[in-house]
Write a protein that holds these residues in place. Structure first.
Motif, PDB file in Angstrom:
ATOM      1  N   GLU A 145       0.863  -1.170   0.000  1.00 50.56           N
ATOM      2  CA  GLU A 145       0.000   0.000   0.000  1.00 50.56           C
ATOM      3  C   GLU A 145       0.903   1.225   0.000  1.00 50.56           C
ATOM      4  OE1 GLU A 145      -3.911   0.999   2.367  1.00 50.56           O
ATOM      5  OE2 GLU A 145      -2.163   1.478   3.586  1.00 50.56           O
ATOM      6  N   ALA A 146       0.682   2.123  -0.951  1.00 51.25           N
ATOM      7  CA  ALA A 146       1.524   3.312  -1.074  1.00 51.25           C
ATOM      8  C   ALA A 146       0.662   4.558  -1.115  1.00 51.25           C
ATOM      9  CB  ALA A 146       2.363   3.221  -2.343  1.00 51.25           C
ATOM     10  N   GLY A 147       1.180   5.624  -0.525  1.00 53.91           N
ATOM     11  CA  GLY A 147       0.537   6.921  -0.647  1.00 53.91           C
ATOM     12  C   GLY A 147       0.916   7.521  -1.984  1.00 53.91           C
ATOM     13  N   LEU A 148       0.253   8.603  -2.357  1.00 57.90           N
ATOM     14  CA  LEU A 148       0.452   9.197  -3.665  1.00 57.90           C
ATOM     15  C   LEU A 148       0.587  10.704  -3.506  1.00 57.90           C
ATOM     16  CD1 LEU A 148       0.443   8.105  -6.566  1.00 57.90           C
ATOM     17  CD2 LEU A 148      -1.992   8.391  -6.608  1.00 57.90           C
ATOM     18  N   VAL A 149       1.596  11.301  -4.147  1.00 56.14           N
ATOM     19  CA  VAL A 149       1.772  12.746  -4.113  1.00 56.14           C
ATOM     20  C   VAL A 149       0.949  13.338  -5.250  1.00 56.14           C
ATOM     21  CG1 VAL A 149       3.418  14.644  -4.312  1.00 56.14           C
ATOM     22  CG2 VAL A 149       4.077  12.550  -3.130  1.00 56.14           C
ATOM     23  N   LEU A 150      -0.056  14.144  -4.897  1.00 53.09           N
ATOM     24  CA  LEU A 150      -0.980  14.709  -5.883  1.00 53.09           C
ATOM     25  C   LEU A 150      -1.118  16.206  -5.692  1.00 53.09           C
ATOM     26  CD1 LEU A 150      -3.840  12.087  -5.524  1.00 53.09           C
ATOM     27  CD2 LEU A 150      -2.192  12.219  -7.379  1.00 53.09           C
ATOM     28  N   VAL A 151      -1.653  16.880  -6.714  1.00 53.06           N
ATOM     29  CA  VAL A 151      -2.010  18.290  -6.587  1.00 53.06           C
ATOM     30  C   VAL A 151      -3.523  18.366  -6.379  1.00 53.06           C
ATOM     31  CG1 VAL A 151      -0.061  19.120  -7.956  1.00 53.06           C
ATOM     32  CG2 VAL A 151      -2.208  18.594  -9.087  1.00 53.06           C
ATOM     33  N   ASN A 202      -4.728  23.776 -13.511  1.00 47.03           N
ATOM     34  CA  ASN A 202      -5.107  22.381 -13.711  1.00 47.03           C
ATOM     35  C   ASN A 202      -3.872  21.516 -13.958  1.00 47.03           C
ATOM     36  OD1 ASN A 202      -7.113  20.456 -13.734  1.00 47.03           O
ATOM     37  ND2 ASN A 202      -8.309  21.492 -15.299  1.00 47.03           N
ATOM     38  N   HIS A 203      -3.981  20.233 -13.638  1.00 45.45           N
ATOM     39  CA  HIS A 203      -2.848  19.309 -13.754  1.00 45.45           C
ATOM     40  C   HIS A 203      -2.772  18.682 -15.144  1.00 45.45           C
ATOM     41  CE1 HIS A 203      -6.286  16.735 -12.830  1.00 45.45           C
ATOM     42  NE2 HIS A 203      -5.642  15.786 -13.482  1.00 45.45           N
TER      43      HIS A 203
END
Length: 160
Positions: free
Chosen positions: A27-33, A76-77
């Motif tokens: 299980e991994a976290g995710l770096v998001l905007v 926006n990304h």
């Protein structure tokens, strides 16, 4: 506003379980905007061509398509950018060793919200050949038939 609890699946990669033999999951976290999170809350993502790589001691998720947020502005990304995965150092070291073996890949199985945070279920997997896929389908069908027969036997409707 109450804090989110539990696990809400955003998108899952059902094809991965068919194309790969799963050896281990992480299980991994995710770096998001911000606009990515808003788009994920609307369920606009795809893991169809996604995979993960280990570069310079960091794990990156590539090929994930998170649709642009429709109410976003110039901030926006980008829909298919590479995204950093957050894992413990020990897990990353294990993955570095395992991915150097031939035939092993890092494949995302699902993306979900867990207590308000976006997580990715990442699998260490080995690709299946076509005959392995057929064997897996035949085994699954045989197990399903046995379960049906057992259900009929329990209900007293067995026709054997």
């Amino acid at each position: 506003m109450p804090k989110e609890q539990g696990r809400k699946v955003i998108v899952s990669n059902r094809r991965a379980r068919h194309d790969y033999s799963i050896l281990d999951t992480y299980e991994a976290g995710l770096v998001l905007v911000g606009t990515e999170v808003k788009s994920l809350r609307a369920g606009r993502a795809s893991l169809a061509d996604a995979f993960a790589t280990v570069d310079d001691g960091e794990v990156w998720l590539r090929g994930v398509h998170i649709q642009e947020y429709e109410h976003g502005t110039w901030t926006n990304h980008e829909a298919r950018r590479k995204r950093k995965l957050l894992l413990h150092r020990g897990e990353i070291e294990k993955l570095i060793g395992k991915t150097k073996e031939t035939g092993l890949s890092l494949v995302p199985l699902s993306m979900y919200f867990k207590d308000g945070k976006v997580k990715v279920e990442l699998a260490l997997a080995r690709g299946r050949k076509a005959h392995d896929k057929r064997q897996a389908i035949a085994k699954r069908d045989a197990e399903r038939e046995m379960a049906k027969a057992m259900g009929r036997a329990v209900k007293g409707k067995y026709r054997g």
